[in-house]
Design a protein around this motif. Structure first.
Motif, PDB file in Angstrom:
ATOM      1  N   GLY A  54      58.343  47.044  44.222  1.00  0.00           N
ATOM      2  CA  GLY A  54      58.065  45.622  44.322  1.00  0.00           C
ATOM      3  C   GLY A  54      56.764  45.342  45.034  1.00  0.00           C
ATOM      4  N   ALA A  55      56.304  44.103  44.889  1.00  0.00           N
ATOM      5  CA  ALA A  55      54.995  43.731  45.426  1.00  0.00           C
ATOM      6  C   ALA A  55      54.925  43.826  46.941  1.00  0.00           C
ATOM      7  CB  ALA A  55      54.645  42.312  44.978  1.00  0.00           C
ATOM      8  N   GLU A  56      56.030  43.614  47.636  1.00  0.00           N
ATOM      9  CA  GLU A  56      56.000  43.637  49.097  1.00  0.00           C
ATOM     10  C   GLU A  56      55.632  45.006  49.645  1.00  0.00           C
ATOM     11  OE1 GLU A  56      59.572  42.122  50.747  1.00  0.00           O
ATOM     12  OE2 GLU A  56      59.191  40.049  50.095  1.00  0.00           O
ATOM     13  N   ARG A  57      55.867  46.051  48.868  1.00  0.00           N
ATOM     14  CA  ARG A  57      55.515  47.402  49.303  1.00  0.00           C
ATOM     15  C   ARG A  57      54.339  47.941  48.494  1.00  0.00           C
ATOM     16  NH1 ARG A  57      60.016  51.673  50.246  1.00  0.00           N
ATOM     17  NH2 ARG A  57      58.191  52.538  51.314  1.00  0.00           N
ATOM     18  N   ALA A  58      53.483  47.030  48.079  1.00  0.00           N
ATOM     19  CA  ALA A  58      52.345  47.423  47.251  1.00  0.00           C
ATOM     20  C   ALA A  58      51.043  46.864  47.815  1.00  0.00           C
ATOM     21  CB  ALA A  58      52.542  46.927  45.816  1.00  0.00           C
ATOM     22  N   MET A  59      49.956  47.453  47.351  1.00  0.00           N
ATOM     23  CA  MET A  59      48.614  47.010  47.725  1.00  0.00           C
ATOM     24  C   MET A  59      47.741  47.046  46.484  1.00  0.00           C
ATOM     25  SD  MET A  59      45.910  48.873  50.339  1.00  0.00           S
ATOM     26  CE  MET A  59      46.625  48.191  51.834  1.00  0.00           C
ATOM     27  N   MET A  60      46.854  46.042  46.352  1.00  0.00           N
ATOM     28  CA  MET A  60      45.881  46.014  45.280  1.00  0.00           C
ATOM     29  C   MET A  60      44.486  46.069  45.868  1.00  0.00           C
ATOM     30  SD  MET A  60      45.300  46.027  42.078  1.00  0.00           S
ATOM     31  CE  MET A  60      43.863  45.803  41.029  1.00  0.00           C
ATOM     32  N   VAL A  61      43.655  46.937  45.328  1.00  0.00           N
ATOM     33  CA  VAL A  61      42.302  47.159  45.835  1.00  0.00           C
ATOM     34  C   VAL A  61      41.309  46.840  44.723  1.00  0.00           C
ATOM     35  CG1 VAL A  61      40.707  48.842  46.829  1.00  0.00           C
ATOM     36  CG2 VAL A  61      43.167  49.008  47.326  1.00  0.00           C
ATOM     37  N   GLY A  62      40.331  45.969  45.010  1.00  0.00           N
ATOM     38  CA  GLY A  62      39.366  45.655  43.963  1.00  0.00           C
ATOM     39  C   GLY A  62      38.200  44.835  44.461  1.00  0.00           C
ATOM     40  N   ASN A  63      37.220  44.663  43.591  1.00  0.00           N
ATOM     41  CA  ASN A  63      35.998  43.951  43.951  1.00  0.00           C
ATOM     42  C   ASN A  63      36.019  42.478  43.561  1.00  0.00           C
ATOM     43  OD1 ASN A  63      35.585  44.719  41.028  1.00  0.00           O
ATOM     44  ND2 ASN A  63      33.702  43.555  41.365  1.00  0.00           N
ATOM     45  N   SER A  64      37.049  42.049  42.844  1.00  0.00           N
ATOM     46  CA  SER A  64      37.130  40.657  42.402  1.00  0.00           C
ATOM     47  C   SER A  64      38.194  39.914  43.199  1.00  0.00           C
ATOM     48  CB  SER A  64      37.463  40.574  40.910  1.00  0.00           C
ATOM     49  OG  SER A  64      37.745  39.241  40.550  1.00  0.00           O
ATOM     50  N   LEU A  65      37.755  38.922  43.974  1.00  0.00           N
ATOM     51  CA  LEU A  65      38.718  38.091  44.691  1.00  0.00           C
ATOM     52  C   LEU A  65      39.626  37.354  43.709  1.00  0.00           C
ATOM     53  CD1 LEU A  65      36.280  36.667  47.370  1.00  0.00           C
ATOM     54  CD2 LEU A  65      38.297  38.064  47.863  1.00  0.00           C
ATOM     55  N   LYS A  66      39.032  36.862  42.624  1.00  0.00           N
ATOM     56  CA  LYS A  66      39.782  36.041  41.679  1.00  0.00           C
ATOM     57  C   LYS A  66      40.836  36.834  40.925  1.00  0.00           C
ATOM     58  CE  LYS A  66      39.164  32.773  37.871  1.00  0.00           C
ATOM     59  NZ  LYS A  66      38.180  32.072  37.010  1.00  0.00           N
ATOM     60  N   SER A  67      40.507  38.050  40.509  1.00  0.00           N
ATOM     61  CA  SER A  67      41.414  38.816  39.652  1.00  0.00           C
ATOM     62  C   SER A  67      42.228  39.865  40.403  1.00  0.00           C
ATOM     63  CB  SER A  67      40.624  39.516  38.539  1.00  0.00           C
ATOM     64  OG  SER A  67      40.073  38.582  37.651  1.00  0.00           O
ATOM     65  N   ASP A  68      41.623  40.497  41.397  1.00  0.00           N
ATOM     66  CA  ASP A  68      42.279  41.625  42.062  1.00  0.00           C
ATOM     67  C   ASP A  68      43.021  41.233  43.332  1.00  0.00           C
ATOM     68  OD1 ASP A  68      41.074  43.323  40.151  1.00  0.00           O
ATOM     69  OD2 ASP A  68      39.247  43.423  41.352  1.00  0.00           O
ATOM     70  N   VAL A  69      42.463  40.309  44.087  1.00  0.00           N
ATOM     71  CA  VAL A  69      42.977  40.048  45.426  1.00  0.00           C
ATOM     72  C   VAL A  69      43.909  38.846  45.485  1.00  0.00           C
ATOM     73  CG1 VAL A  69      42.329  39.516  47.805  1.00  0.00           C
ATOM     74  CG2 VAL A  69      40.974  41.150  46.480  1.00  0.00           C
ATOM     75  N   VAL A  70      43.421  37.685  45.083  1.00  0.00           N
ATOM     76  CA  VAL A  70      44.202  36.454  45.248  1.00  0.00           C
ATOM     77  C   VAL A  70      45.531  36.492  44.501  1.00  0.00           C
ATOM     78  CG1 VAL A  70      44.224  33.968  44.805  1.00  0.00           C
ATOM     79  CG2 VAL A  70      42.211  35.038  45.830  1.00  0.00           C
ATOM     80  N   PRO A  71      45.573  36.840  43.207  1.00  0.00           N
ATOM     81  CA  PRO A  71      46.886  36.873  42.538  1.00  0.00           C
ATOM     82  C   PRO A  71      47.815  37.942  43.088  1.00  0.00           C
ATOM     83  CG  PRO A  71      45.172  37.713  41.089  1.00  0.00           C
ATOM     84  CD  PRO A  71      44.475  37.116  42.269  1.00  0.00           C
ATOM     85  N   ALA A  72      47.256  39.058  43.558  1.00  0.00           N
ATOM     86  CA  ALA A  72      48.101  40.096  44.160  1.00  0.00           C
ATOM     87  C   ALA A  72      48.727  39.595  45.455  1.00  0.00           C
ATOM     88  CB  ALA A  72      47.283  41.360  44.407  1.00  0.00           C
ATOM     89  N   LEU A  73      47.939  38.888  46.263  1.00  0.00           N
ATOM     90  CA  LEU A  73      48.475  38.295  47.492  1.00  0.00           C
ATOM     91  C   LEU A  73      49.581  37.296  47.175  1.00  0.00           C
ATOM     92  CD1 LEU A  73      45.160  37.646  49.461  1.00  0.00           C
ATOM     93  CD2 LEU A  73      46.945  39.268  50.102  1.00  0.00           C
ATOM     94  N   ARG A  74      49.359  36.493  46.159  1.00  0.00           N
ATOM     95  CA  ARG A  74      50.372  35.491  45.787  1.00  0.00           C
ATOM     96  C   ARG A  74      51.647  36.140  45.271  1.00  0.00           C
ATOM     97  NH1 ARG A  74      46.106  31.296  42.848  1.00  0.00           N
ATOM     98  NH2 ARG A  74      45.300  30.380  44.795  1.00  0.00           N
ATOM     99  N   ALA A  75      51.501  37.340  44.735  1.00  0.00           N
ATOM    100  CA  ALA A  75      52.685  38.077  44.275  1.00  0.00           C
ATOM    101  C   ALA A  75      53.455  38.682  45.442  1.00  0.00           C
ATOM    102  CB  ALA A  75      52.273  39.181  43.307  1.00  0.00           C
ATOM    103  N   GLY A  76      52.819  38.750  46.622  1.00  0.00           N
ATOM    104  CA  GLY A  76      53.491  39.273  47.810  1.00  0.00           C
ATOM    105  C   GLY A  76      52.966  40.599  48.307  1.00  0.00           C
ATOM    106  N   SER A  77      51.937  41.151  47.652  1.00  0.00           N
ATOM    107  CA  SER A  77      51.412  42.458  48.059  1.00  0.00           C
ATOM    108  C   SER A  77      50.247  42.275  49.033  1.00  0.00           C
ATOM    109  CB  SER A  77      50.938  43.242  46.834  1.00  0.00           C
ATOM    110  OG  SER A  77      49.707  42.732  46.362  1.00  0.00           O
ATOM    111  N   TRP A  78      49.722  43.397  49.503  1.00  0.00           N
ATOM    112  CA  TRP A  78      48.472  43.394  50.230  1.00  0.00           C
ATOM    113  C   TRP A  78      47.331  43.264  49.223  1.00  0.00           C
ATOM    114  CZ3 TRP A  78      48.143  43.901  55.612  1.00  0.00           C
ATOM    115  CH2 TRP A  78      49.341  44.229  56.271  1.00  0.00           C
ATOM    116  N   GLY A  79      46.247  42.634  49.646  1.00  0.00           N
ATOM    117  CA  GLY A  79      45.073  42.521  48.789  1.00  0.00           C
ATOM    118  C   GLY A  79      43.838  42.958  49.552  1.00  0.00           C
TER     119      GLY A  79
END
Length: 236
Positions: free
Chosen positions: A171-196
Motif C-alpha cells: 500500500g501507499a503508506e509503506r511506499a515512496m515515489m522518487v522523481g523530478n516532476s512535482l506534478k506527476s511524480d511527487v504531488v499525486p503520490a503524496l495524495r495517495a498516502g506515500s512519501w514523495g
C-alpha cells in the motif's frame, strides 16, 4: 535492515530525467524546429504555438516523442497557413526519428543507488509515455535488472499510485515515489498516502511545473539521487 522490518517496503522511481537524460533532447529538437520555420515566425512565437499544440494533444497522443512530433507538424501547418514546404515536414519527421534512436544516458548515481537499494526494497519503475520508446530506453540504460516491476502508464494520477503500490507492495503508506516532476511524480503520490521525493533536474518540461508541497509531512527534496540513501536512513 530488511524490507519487512522497515517502514518502507517499495520505492517507485520515475525514469525520464530522474534516471536518465530526456528533456534535453526535446529542447534540442525544438531549437531545430524553430530554425526550420525561421522564415515564417520568430522562435519564441513558434515555441509558444508548439507548447499550445502539445497541451491540446495530450489527450489524443499522450506523452512522448511521437506526440511531440505530431505537435510539431501541426504547428508547422498552422503558422504557415498550410504552406509548409514538404521538405520541412520531412526534416521534422527525421528529427522525431532521431529522438527515438538517441542513446540513453543514465544520470549520475542512478546505477549505484539502484544496485544497493534493490537488496533492501522492492523497486518499481513508474514511467509514462510511449510503450515502445520507454521499453527501449530501459533496455539500453542497463538499469532494468534492478527493478522488481515496470509500470508504463498513460498518466500519473492518485489512483495510479494507489494501484501500483498496492499491487507491488503493501500500500501507499509503506511506499515512496522518487522523481523530478512535482506534478506527476511527487504531488499525486503524496495524495495517495506515500512519501514523495523530489529530485530536481536542470530541465523540466513546463507542463510538469507545480508548486512544491513543502508543508506536506511526507514531502522531501534532495539535490541528486546520491542523497537518497541518507534520506532513507533518516526515515527509519
Amino acid at each position: 535492515m530488511s524490507a519487512r522490518s522497515a517502514p518502507l517496503s517499495v520505492i517507485g522511481f520515475d525514469a525520464d530525467d530522474t534516471l536518465w537524460e530526456n528533456e534535453q533532447f526535446f529542447r534540442l529538437t525544438e531549437d531545430r524546429f524553430t530554425r526550420l520555420l525561421a522564415d515564417f515566425a520568430e522562435a519564441d512565437h513558434l515555441s509558444e504555438r508548439l507548447l499550445a499544440a502539445e497541451r491540446r494533444n495530450l489527450t489524443h497522443y499522450g506523452f512522448g516523442i511521437k506526440g511531440f512530433t505530431l505537435s510539431m507538424i501541426e504547428t508547422a501547418i498552422e503558422v504557415t497557413g498550410g504552406r509548409v514546404p514538404s521538405h520541412v515536414l520531412g526534416k521534422i519527421l527525421d528529427a522525431g526519428r532521431e529522438m527515438l534512436s538517441h542513446p540513453v544516458e543514465p544520470l549520475p548515481h542512478a546505477h549505484d543507488v539502484l544496485k544497493r537499494l534493490t537488496e533492501v526494497y522492492r523497486l518499481v519503475l513508474i514511467t509514462k509515455g510511449d510503450l515502445f520508446d520507454q521499453e527501449r530506453k530501459l533496455a539500453q540504460s542497463g538499469l532494468g535488472d534492478f527493478f522488481d516491476a515496470v509500470e508504463i502508464v498513460s498518466d500519473k494520477q492518485v489512483v495510479t499510485y494507489e494501484r501500483i503500490f498496492s499491487q507491488h507492495g503493501e500500500g501507499a503508506e509503506r511506499a515512496m515515489m522518487v522523481g523530478n516532476s512535482l506534478k506527476s511524480d511527487v504531488v499525486p503520490a503524496l495524495r495517495a498516502g506515500s512519501w514523495g521525493v523530489y529530485v530536481p533536474h536542470a530541465l523540466t518540461w513546463s507542463l510538469e511545473h507545480e508548486e512544491a508541497p513543502r508543508a506536506a509531512p511526507r514531502f522531501r527534496e534532495i539535490p541528486h539521487l546520491g542523497e537518497l540513501e541518507v534520506l532513507l536512513q533518516g526515515i527509519g
